[in-house]
Design a protein around this motif. Sequence first.
Motif, PDB file in Angstrom:
ATOM      1  N   SER A   1       0.829  -1.204   0.000  1.00 39.97           N
ATOM      2  CA  SER A   1       0.000   0.000   0.000  1.00 39.97           C
ATOM      3  C   SER A   1       0.867   1.258   0.000  1.00 39.97           C
ATOM      4  CB  SER A   1      -0.922  -0.009   1.218  1.00 39.97           C
ATOM      5  OG  SER A   1      -1.683   1.160   1.260  1.00 39.97           O
ATOM      6  N   SER A   2       1.904   1.254   0.816  1.00 40.34           N
ATOM      7  CA  SER A   2       2.838   2.375   0.869  1.00 40.34           C
ATOM      8  C   SER A   2       3.516   2.567  -0.478  1.00 40.34           C
ATOM      9  CB  SER A   2       3.872   2.133   1.969  1.00 40.34           C
ATOM     10  OG  SER A   2       4.867   3.110   1.951  1.00 40.34           O
ATOM     11  N   LEU A   3       3.874   1.472  -1.105  1.00 42.92           N
ATOM     12  CA  LEU A   3       4.507   1.522  -2.411  1.00 42.92           C
ATOM     13  C   LEU A   3       3.584   2.138  -3.455  1.00 42.92           C
ATOM     14  CD1 LEU A   3       6.930   0.485  -4.237  1.00 42.92           C
ATOM     15  CD2 LEU A   3       5.453  -1.466  -4.659  1.00 42.92           C
ATOM     16  N   PHE A   4       2.342   1.651  -3.510  1.00 45.20           N
ATOM     17  CA  PHE A   4       1.401   2.187  -4.493  1.00 45.20           C
ATOM     18  C   PHE A   4       1.066   3.647  -4.193  1.00 45.20           C
ATOM     19  CE2 PHE A   4       0.274  -2.381  -5.299  1.00 45.20           C
ATOM     20  CZ  PHE A   4       0.807  -2.407  -6.583  1.00 45.20           C
ATOM     21  N   ASN A   5       1.004   4.009  -2.929  1.00 41.73           N
ATOM     22  CA  ASN A   5       0.797   5.408  -2.571  1.00 41.73           C
ATOM     23  C   ASN A   5       1.949   6.262  -3.096  1.00 41.73           C
ATOM     24  OD1 ASN A   5      -0.467   7.655  -1.124  1.00 41.73           O
ATOM     25  ND2 ASN A   5       1.309   7.499   0.215  1.00 41.73           N
TER      26      ASN A   5
ATOM     27  N   ARG B   1      15.808   1.100  -6.001  1.00 44.06           N
ATOM     28  CA  ARG B   1      15.894  -0.208  -5.350  1.00 44.06           C
ATOM     29  C   ARG B   1      14.856  -1.088  -6.041  1.00 44.06           C
ATOM     30  NH1 ARG B   1      14.461  -0.742  -0.327  1.00 44.06           N
ATOM     31  NH2 ARG B   1      15.887  -2.460  -0.046  1.00 44.06           N
ATOM     32  N   PRO B   2      15.274  -2.074  -6.824  1.00 44.38           N
ATOM     33  CA  PRO B   2      14.325  -2.846  -7.641  1.00 44.38           C
ATOM     34  C   PRO B   2      13.414  -3.794  -6.869  1.00 44.38           C
ATOM     35  CG  PRO B   2      16.562  -3.664  -7.941  1.00 44.38           C
ATOM     36  CD  PRO B   2      16.661  -2.421  -7.076  1.00 44.38           C
ATOM     37  N   ALA B   3      13.804  -4.233  -5.681  1.00 42.37           N
ATOM     38  CA  ALA B   3      13.004  -5.237  -4.963  1.00 42.37           C
ATOM     39  C   ALA B   3      11.559  -4.800  -4.721  1.00 42.37           C
ATOM     40  CB  ALA B   3      13.687  -5.623  -3.656  1.00 42.37           C
ATOM     41  N   PRO B   4      11.293  -3.564  -4.274  1.00 42.09           N
ATOM     42  CA  PRO B   4       9.902  -3.176  -4.060  1.00 42.09           C
ATOM     43  C   PRO B   4       9.052  -3.210  -5.334  1.00 42.09           C
ATOM     44  CG  PRO B   4      11.351  -1.697  -2.878  1.00 42.09           C
ATOM     45  CD  PRO B   4      12.220  -2.550  -3.772  1.00 42.09           C
ATOM     46  N   LEU B   5       9.658  -2.897  -6.476  1.00 42.98           N
ATOM     47  CA  LEU B   5       8.904  -2.975  -7.727  1.00 42.98           C
ATOM     48  C   LEU B   5       8.582  -4.423  -8.073  1.00 42.98           C
ATOM     49  CD1 LEU B   5      10.657  -0.248  -9.899  1.00 42.98           C
ATOM     50  CD2 LEU B   5       8.437  -0.123  -8.758  1.00 42.98           C
ATOM     51  N   ALA B   6       9.495  -5.329  -7.762  1.00 40.44           N
ATOM     52  CA  ALA B   6       9.226  -6.752  -7.964  1.00 40.44           C
ATOM     53  C   ALA B   6       8.090  -7.211  -7.050  1.00 40.44           C
ATOM     54  CB  ALA B   6      10.486  -7.576  -7.718  1.00 40.44           C
TER      55      ALA B   6
END
Length: 110
Positions: free
Chosen positions: A11-15, A78-83
């Motif tokens: 949710s934080s990521l999409f926000n 940092r690619p991990a959160p996009l994965a």
Amino acid sequence: MSTSTADAPVSSLFNALGDPNRLRIVTRLCDGGPCSTSEVAEVIPVSRQATTKHLLLLESAGLVSSQRSGRERIWRMRPAPLADASEYLSKLSQRWDRALDRLRAHVEDH
């Protein structure tokens, strides 16, 4: 995949990705690699102070990291959160496909 506190990071990521300026920053960092706050500020139509706020929000969501280089701060993706986001959307898509299959079967039965 039920809604829970485990969904908070996604949710934080999409926000964080829900703002056009932050999407421009992410695109800049993905396409151009690490860059300074000044270089990031060139790709969005806001002040350097606002750029820094956007970068800090992206950092708090885990999407970017930074380190000092002289008087500047260098930012990188940092690619991990996009994965993680991609995996979440894939699971959501699978659920949607199953729901559509159930609806199709119900309509065809009646």
